[in-house]
Design a protein around this motif. Structure first.
Motif, PDB file in Angstrom:
ATOM      1  N   LYS A  15       0.832  -1.210   0.000  1.00 22.72           N
ATOM      2  CA  LYS A  15       0.000   0.000   0.000  1.00 22.72           C
ATOM      3  C   LYS A  15       0.868   1.262   0.000  1.00 22.72           C
ATOM      4  CE  LYS A  15      -4.206  -1.841   2.051  1.00 22.72           C
ATOM      5  NZ  LYS A  15      -5.170  -1.725   3.150  1.00 22.72           N
ATOM      6  N   THR A  16       1.961   1.224   0.744  1.00 20.71           N
ATOM      7  CA  THR A  16       2.835   2.393   0.818  1.00 20.71           C
ATOM      8  C   THR A  16       3.494   2.664  -0.521  1.00 20.71           C
ATOM      9  OG1 THR A  16       3.239   1.974   3.158  1.00 20.71           O
ATOM     10  CG2 THR A  16       4.780   3.432   2.036  1.00 20.71           C
ATOM     11  N   PHE A  17       4.013   1.628  -1.175  1.00 21.27           N
ATOM     12  CA  PHE A  17       4.641   1.833  -2.480  1.00 21.27           C
ATOM     13  C   PHE A  17       3.625   2.302  -3.522  1.00 21.27           C
ATOM     14  CE2 PHE A  17       8.373  -0.888  -1.222  1.00 21.27           C
ATOM     15  CZ  PHE A  17       9.298   0.123  -1.360  1.00 21.27           C
ATOM     16  N   THR A  18       2.413   1.778  -3.459  1.00 12.73           N
ATOM     17  CA  THR A  18       1.360   2.228  -4.377  1.00 12.73           C
ATOM     18  C   THR A  18       1.045   3.703  -4.141  1.00 12.73           C
ATOM     19  OG1 THR A  18       0.415   0.008  -4.477  1.00 12.73           O
ATOM     20  CG2 THR A  18      -1.013   1.838  -5.136  1.00 12.73           C
ATOM     21  N   LEU A  19       0.915   4.083  -2.881  1.00 17.42           N
ATOM     22  CA  LEU A  19       0.646   5.474  -2.540  1.00 17.42           C
ATOM     23  C   LEU A  19       1.787   6.380  -3.006  1.00 17.42           C
ATOM     24  CD1 LEU A  19      -0.967   7.685  -1.024  1.00 17.42           C
ATOM     25  CD2 LEU A  19       0.374   7.062   1.006  1.00 17.42           C
ATOM     26  N   ALA A  20       3.020   5.970  -2.742  1.00 17.90           N
ATOM     27  CA  ALA A  20       4.177   6.779  -3.139  1.00 17.90           C
ATOM     28  C   ALA A  20       4.223   6.962  -4.652  1.00 17.90           C
ATOM     29  CB  ALA A  20       5.468   6.144  -2.637  1.00 17.90           C
ATOM     30  N   TYR A  21       3.922   5.900  -5.394  1.00 19.11           N
ATOM     31  CA  TYR A  21       3.910   6.007  -6.859  1.00 19.11           C
ATOM     32  C   TYR A  21       2.831   6.977  -7.319  1.00 19.11           C
ATOM     33  CZ  TYR A  21       3.271   4.835 -11.744  1.00 19.11           C
ATOM     34  OH  TYR A  21       3.138   4.915 -13.103  1.00 19.11           O
ATOM     35  N   GLU A  22       1.637   6.844  -6.781  1.00 19.50           N
ATOM     36  CA  GLU A  22       0.529   7.721  -7.174  1.00 19.50           C
ATOM     37  C   GLU A  22       0.814   9.175  -6.797  1.00 19.50           C
ATOM     38  OE1 GLU A  22      -2.863   5.913  -5.337  1.00 19.50           O
ATOM     39  OE2 GLU A  22      -2.957   4.302  -6.821  1.00 19.50           O
ATOM     40  N   LEU A  23       1.315   9.384  -5.588  1.00 17.10           N
ATOM     41  CA  LEU A  23       1.658  10.740  -5.168  1.00 17.10           C
ATOM     42  C   LEU A  23       2.731  11.334  -6.071  1.00 17.10           C
ATOM     43  CD1 LEU A  23       1.813  10.394  -1.282  1.00 17.10           C
ATOM     44  CD2 LEU A  23       0.164  11.733  -2.587  1.00 17.10           C
ATOM     45  N   GLY A  24       3.751  10.549  -6.355  1.00 16.13           N
ATOM     46  CA  GLY A  24       4.837  11.026  -7.205  1.00 16.13           C
ATOM     47  C   GLY A  24       4.354  11.400  -8.595  1.00 16.13           C
ATOM     48  N   THR A  25       3.480  10.587  -9.154  1.00 20.11           N
ATOM     49  CA  THR A  25       2.941  10.863 -10.486  1.00 20.11           C
ATOM     50  C   THR A  25       2.132  12.152 -10.491  1.00 20.11           C
ATOM     51  OG1 THR A  25       2.874   8.495 -10.997  1.00 20.11           O
ATOM     52  CG2 THR A  25       1.495   9.945 -12.337  1.00 20.11           C
ATOM     53  N   ASN A  26       1.245  12.306  -9.515  1.00 26.39           N
ATOM     54  CA  ASN A  26       0.433  13.522  -9.427  1.00 26.39           C
ATOM     55  C   ASN A  26       1.294  14.748  -9.136  1.00 26.39           C
ATOM     56  OD1 ASN A  26      -1.931  12.100  -9.897  1.00 26.39           O
ATOM     57  ND2 ASN A  26      -2.324  11.772  -7.740  1.00 26.39           N
ATOM     58  N   LEU A  27       2.278  14.584  -8.286  1.00 23.27           N
ATOM     59  CA  LEU A  27       3.184  15.677  -7.946  1.00 23.27           C
ATOM     60  C   LEU A  27       3.947  16.155  -9.181  1.00 23.27           C
ATOM     61  CD1 LEU A  27       4.192  17.167  -5.335  1.00 23.27           C
ATOM     62  CD2 LEU A  27       6.121  15.595  -5.409  1.00 23.27           C
ATOM     63  N   ASP A  28       4.439  15.215  -9.965  1.00 26.05           N
ATOM     64  CA  ASP A  28       5.162  15.572 -11.190  1.00 26.05           C
ATOM     65  C   ASP A  28       4.285  16.365 -12.153  1.00 26.05           C
ATOM     66  OD1 ASP A  28       7.500  14.364 -10.387  1.00 26.05           O
ATOM     67  OD2 ASP A  28       7.198  12.542 -11.556  1.00 26.05           O
ATOM     68  N   GLU A  29       3.046  15.924 -12.293  1.00 21.34           N
ATOM     69  CA  GLU A  29       2.123  16.614 -13.201  1.00 21.34           C
ATOM     70  C   GLU A  29       1.855  18.049 -12.743  1.00 21.34           C
ATOM     71  OE1 GLU A  29      -2.540  16.259 -14.453  1.00 21.34           O
ATOM     72  OE2 GLU A  29      -1.426  14.399 -14.139  1.00 21.34           O
ATOM     73  N   LEU A  30       1.588  18.217 -11.463  1.00 25.21           N
ATOM     74  CA  LEU A  30       1.334  19.562 -10.934  1.00 25.21           C
ATOM     75  C   LEU A  30       2.589  20.434 -11.007  1.00 25.21           C
ATOM     76  CD1 LEU A  30      -0.860  18.672  -7.839  1.00 25.21           C
ATOM     77  CD2 LEU A  30      -1.593  19.933  -9.873  1.00 25.21           C
ATOM     78  N   HIS A  31       3.728  19.863 -10.709  1.00 20.26           N
ATOM     79  CA  HIS A  31       4.980  20.609 -10.767  1.00 20.26           C
ATOM     80  C   HIS A  31       5.247  21.098 -12.190  1.00 20.26           C
ATOM     81  CE1 HIS A  31       9.483  20.892 -10.955  1.00 20.26           C
ATOM     82  NE2 HIS A  31       9.184  21.760 -10.029  1.00 20.26           N
ATOM     83  N   ARG A  32       4.986  20.257 -13.160  1.00 17.59           N
ATOM     84  CA  ARG A  32       5.175  20.642 -14.563  1.00 17.59           C
ATOM     85  C   ARG A  32       4.269  21.830 -14.922  1.00 17.59           C
ATOM     86  NH1 ARG A  32       5.635  16.003 -16.423  1.00 17.59           N
ATOM     87  NH2 ARG A  32       3.464  15.420 -16.455  1.00 17.59           N
TER      88      ARG A  32
END
Length: 86
Positions: A15-32
């Motif tokens: 669950k933690t790795f899934t959350l980290a992946y999802e957060l990272g993906t969304n974070l990258d999109e917003l940062h861009r």
């Protein structure tokens, strides 16, 4: 370590790795999006605010990396317990 504890750790890690992946993906999109806006504006005040926001994104990404690292560390007791059982 009991079988139930091993299963619970496995579940938490997954669950933690899934959350980290999802957060990272969304974070990258917003940062861009923030970065594109900062490059496209001539307003110095907005650029300054967006640089600060980019810094916050960077710090959040670092926190996600720490979360992943500590989650990997949580696997060590499982591996150790597995070796002891053999």
């Amino acid at each position: 370590m009991t079988k139930e504890e091993k299963q619970k750790v496995d579940e938490i890690v997954m669950k933690t790795f899934t959350l980290a992946y999802e957060l990272g993906t969304n974070l990258d999109e917003l940062h861009r999006m923030v970065r594109e806006l900062r490059y496209s504006t001539d307003n110095k005040d907005l650029q300054s605010a967006l640089i600060n926001l980019e810094h916050a994104f960077f710090m959040t990404a670092q926190s996600i990396n720490i979360l992943k690292e500590q989650t990997r560390n949580a696997l060590f007791p499982l591996k150790k317990a597995h070796r002891c059982e053999e």
